[in-house]
Design a protein around this motif. Sequence first.
Motif, PDB file in Angstrom:
ATOM      1  N   TYR A   5       0.859  -1.188   0.000  1.00  0.00           N
ATOM      2  CA  TYR A   5       0.000   0.000   0.000  1.00  0.00           C
ATOM      3  C   TYR A   5       0.892   1.233   0.000  1.00  0.00           C
ATOM      4  O   TYR A   5       1.679   1.436   0.924  1.00  0.00           O
ATOM      5  CB  TYR A   5      -0.906  -0.046   1.232  1.00  0.00           C
ATOM      6  N   PRO A  21       0.301   4.925  -0.090  1.00  0.00           N
ATOM      7  CA  PRO A  21      -0.536   6.130  -0.070  1.00  0.00           C
ATOM      8  C   PRO A  21       0.209   7.391  -0.482  1.00  0.00           C
ATOM      9  O   PRO A  21      -0.384   8.314  -1.047  1.00  0.00           O
ATOM     10  CB  PRO A  21      -1.015   6.208   1.385  1.00  0.00           C
ATOM     11  N   HIS A  23      -3.617  -0.679   7.097  1.00  0.00           N
ATOM     12  CA  HIS A  23      -4.830  -0.337   6.350  1.00  0.00           C
ATOM     13  C   HIS A  23      -5.879  -1.438   6.510  1.00  0.00           C
ATOM     14  O   HIS A  23      -7.063  -1.162   6.747  1.00  0.00           O
ATOM     15  CB  HIS A  23      -4.456  -0.147   4.887  1.00  0.00           C
TER      16      HIS A  23
END
Length: 427
Positions: free
Chosen positions: A148, A150, A166
């Motif tokens: 992930y 971001p 997450h």
Amino acid sequence: MVVPMLLEAALSRLIKIGTLSVRFPDGTSHTFGTGSEPRAAITIKTERAKRRLLLNPALALGELYMDGEVEPGPRGLFQTLDFLAMNSMEGGSHPLDKFMEKVRWFRRNLDQLNFTGRSKRNVAHHYDLDGRLYSLMLDEDRQYSCAYFPEGDETLEEAQLKKKRHIASKLRLDRPGLEVLDIGCGWGGMALYLAREFGARVTGLTLSEEQLKEARIRAKEAKLDDKVTFELMDYRNWTRKVDRVVSVGMFEHVGVNHFRTYFDRIKSILTDDGVALIHAIGRADGPGSTNPWIAKYIFPGGYSPAISEVMSVVEKSGLWATDIEVLRLHYAKTLEQWHHRFTDNRSKLAELYDERFCRMFEFYLIGSELAFRRMGHMNWQLQLTKNVSTLPLARDYTFDAERNSEAKSNPAAKLTAVAWDRQRELS
């Protein structure tokens, strides 16, 4: 003469943008396309390779590269496959593509009959490889699924940690002692994280004997074996009620024939206030079939479904879909970093296996990255509950959980979280 003419006609139909230079076994070269950038090149070394590329290119290209009968040009394998993927997405097609896709479509239910014994064999094919391969290619926690990103510039380790945070935020681990079932637990990283950070009691299920052995060792070394256990078990054989279910990168191995069984089992084992989070690869362009090379060499019995295929089954199961998130390009970035690490350690990996294996894995990593960059693949996360009122009405609790989790290990993040909470109070 027939095969060369037909292959050249097929290449002319395939290349819609840019220019492809092809060197044939007799030493002649031809160019296909517009004559402009982008450019790519391949060398076809044998007459057998020409025949196979004509008849079944989706399977043959990877096999011929593994065997050294097809070589990319000076710009390398990534640029060559990227060029072909771009042309495919621009409408270029091999004359037999549509026919072979229909054949794969009609076969997919048969190919994905993943009953318990077959599922275990399919898992062993890929996940019971020498553990040193994965230790050299993956992050320190051996997370073998989409990370992930971001911010977009995270290291692999940072992005995999953020992936775990997450997912944990969506599980709503709001009190210690919750019992969690991790379906397809891999080497145990997610299970250990949930136990260590949230005080959860976790059981991880795997069909890989190598993963089971490593996961149990890790739990003992982390002194978490009183909270985390790992079992060699098919998810269909689990019957005890649990508070939470998490499944990361496993649904792709379920098979279209077994989707209803999968979600029915989740519903049956969740407590009334239970929550499940499923993280899997999907496709944005609707239902399809698995690439034949991937199905033969990497993930037999595997399939990445469109969300439409999944949701139609979830609706019939009676579960509530309380949140759906699509992660775009995150897996492309993950695979890019895995490929860099694989390349950096290629000589060591060739000693473990051989050059043909290295070419196979290289083709897999590059082809998979391009599937996410060019060909409509993505990841989806699906949050499920049995009851409509189980979770808070707004998503804020997930954001709060992620910030609080990060603040535990990062003082700067703690200050940011405090400032954010203060701003919310003022507004």
